[in-house]
Design a protein around this motif. Structure first.
Motif, PDB file in Angstrom:
ATOM      1  N   ASP A  22      18.828 -85.825  58.341  1.00 28.85           N
ATOM      2  CA  ASP A  22      19.473 -86.799  57.486  1.00 28.85           C
ATOM      3  C   ASP A  22      20.933 -86.377  57.401  1.00 28.85           C
ATOM      4  O   ASP A  22      21.244 -85.169  57.464  1.00 28.85           O
ATOM      5  CB  ASP A  22      18.851 -86.774  56.089  1.00 28.85           C
ATOM      6  CG  ASP A  22      17.553 -87.552  55.998  1.00 28.85           C
ATOM      7  OD1 ASP A  22      16.940 -87.813  57.049  1.00 28.85           O
ATOM      8  OD2 ASP A  22      17.171 -87.891  54.875  1.00 28.85           O
ATOM      9  N   ASP A  62      14.781 -86.514  53.942  1.00 30.50           N
ATOM     10  CA  ASP A  62      14.522 -87.524  52.911  1.00 30.50           C
ATOM     11  C   ASP A  62      15.602 -87.604  51.836  1.00 30.50           C
ATOM     12  O   ASP A  62      15.346 -88.092  50.735  1.00 30.50           O
ATOM     13  CB  ASP A  62      13.153 -87.297  52.258  1.00 30.50           C
ATOM     14  CG  ASP A  62      12.031 -87.319  53.270  1.00 30.50           C
ATOM     15  OD1 ASP A  62      12.082 -88.174  54.182  1.00 30.50           O
ATOM     16  OD2 ASP A  62      11.119 -86.488  53.160  1.00 30.50           O
ATOM     17  N   ALA A  64      18.949 -88.857  52.670  1.00 30.65           N
ATOM     18  CA  ALA A  64      19.875 -89.955  52.992  1.00 30.65           C
ATOM     19  C   ALA A  64      19.514 -91.243  52.263  1.00 30.65           C
ATOM     20  O   ALA A  64      20.397 -92.003  51.870  1.00 30.65           O
ATOM     21  CB  ALA A  64      19.899 -90.197  54.498  1.00 30.65           C
ATOM     22  N   GLU A  65      18.238 -91.474  52.073  1.00 33.51           N
ATOM     23  CA  GLU A  65      17.793 -92.716  51.435  1.00 33.51           C
ATOM     24  C   GLU A  65      18.350 -92.868  50.016  1.00 33.51           C
ATOM     25  O   GLU A  65      18.598 -93.975  49.550  1.00 33.51           O
ATOM     26  CB  GLU A  65      16.260 -92.727  51.408  1.00 33.51           C
ATOM     27  CG  GLU A  65      15.656 -93.980  50.841  1.00 33.51           C
ATOM     28  CD  GLU A  65      14.144 -93.935  50.918  1.00 33.51           C
ATOM     29  OE1 GLU A  65      13.509 -94.134  49.876  1.00 33.51           O
ATOM     30  OE2 GLU A  65      13.616 -93.683  52.020  1.00 33.51           O
ATOM     31  N   ARG A  87      22.641 -91.752  56.927  1.00 31.47           N
ATOM     32  CA  ARG A  87      21.689 -92.057  57.992  1.00 31.47           C
ATOM     33  C   ARG A  87      20.485 -91.130  57.868  1.00 31.47           C
ATOM     34  O   ARG A  87      20.636 -89.924  57.731  1.00 31.47           O
ATOM     35  CB  ARG A  87      22.314 -91.865  59.363  1.00 31.47           C
ATOM     36  CG  ARG A  87      23.476 -92.794  59.630  1.00 31.47           C
ATOM     37  CD  ARG A  87      23.813 -92.778  61.103  1.00 31.47           C
ATOM     38  NE  ARG A  87      25.043 -93.476  61.379  1.00 31.47           N
ATOM     39  CZ  ARG A  87      25.154 -94.791  61.496  1.00 31.47           C
ATOM     40  NH1 ARG A  87      24.112 -95.551  61.348  1.00 31.47           N
ATOM     41  NH2 ARG A  87      26.320 -95.345  61.750  1.00 31.47           N
ATOM     42  N   ALA A  88      19.325 -91.719  57.957  1.00 32.86           N
ATOM     43  CA  ALA A  88      18.100 -90.913  57.972  1.00 32.86           C
ATOM     44  C   ALA A  88      17.946 -90.283  59.353  1.00 32.86           C
ATOM     45  O   ALA A  88      18.579 -90.722  60.324  1.00 32.86           O
ATOM     46  CB  ALA A  88      16.902 -91.795  57.647  1.00 32.86           C
TER      47      ALA A  88
END
Length: 153
Positions: A22, A62, A64-65, A87-88
């Protein structure tokens, strides 16, 4: 422009290290200005990779989200269009028009170098207050760049 640091290096980075992480990406001048500021303040950045005209700050899986929500919470909403992209893990997928041939990669597309090498346990995650400091620093640098102002001191 190089960022002075005993941790920086121009050794090649396996592309999988970048794509399997990420990350938050910004334009290269913004990323370099942010790194210089974080160094002056003695704040960690986590691993950082330069690739072409972009700089990627690698994050824990987990993470980046949640970056857009964290930026909103810090006062840097999406309506500002800062040019900061979370960006993931995984390659960026750009849809191509039907029937279009795949463009050959640009020479710098496959080359990446560490600006801050990865160290064991060094990625920033949601439990780290340093993640918020990093995002605020990056957003501020992006805003200054958009307004044509010098990087923060």
């Amino acid at each position: 422009m190089t960022v002075p640091s005993s941790r920086s290096g121009l050794c090649p980075v396996p592309l999988t290290a970048l794509l399997d992480s990420d990350r938050v990406e910004v334009r290269r001048p913004v990323g370099l200005a942010s790194l210089a500021r974080l160094d002056r303040l003695g704040r960690p950045s986590g691993p950082v990779v330069a690739r072409g005209d972009r700089v990627a700050f690698l994050l824990a899986p987990d993470t980046a989200e949640t970056v857009p929500e964290l930026l909103r919470w810090l006062g840097w909403g999406a309506e500002l269009r800062l040019g900061l992209t979370a960006r993931a893990a995984g390659p960026a997928r750009v849809p191509r028009p039907r029937g279009a041939e795949e463009a050959p990669p640009r020479p710098d597309d496959r080359r990446a170098s560490w600006l801050r090498p990865a160290e064991h346990g060094s990625v920033l995650d949601l439990r780290s207050p340093d993640l918020l400091r990093l995002l605020d620093c990056l957003a501020d640098a992006c805003a200054r760049d958009l307004m044509g102002l010098a990087p923060a001191g």
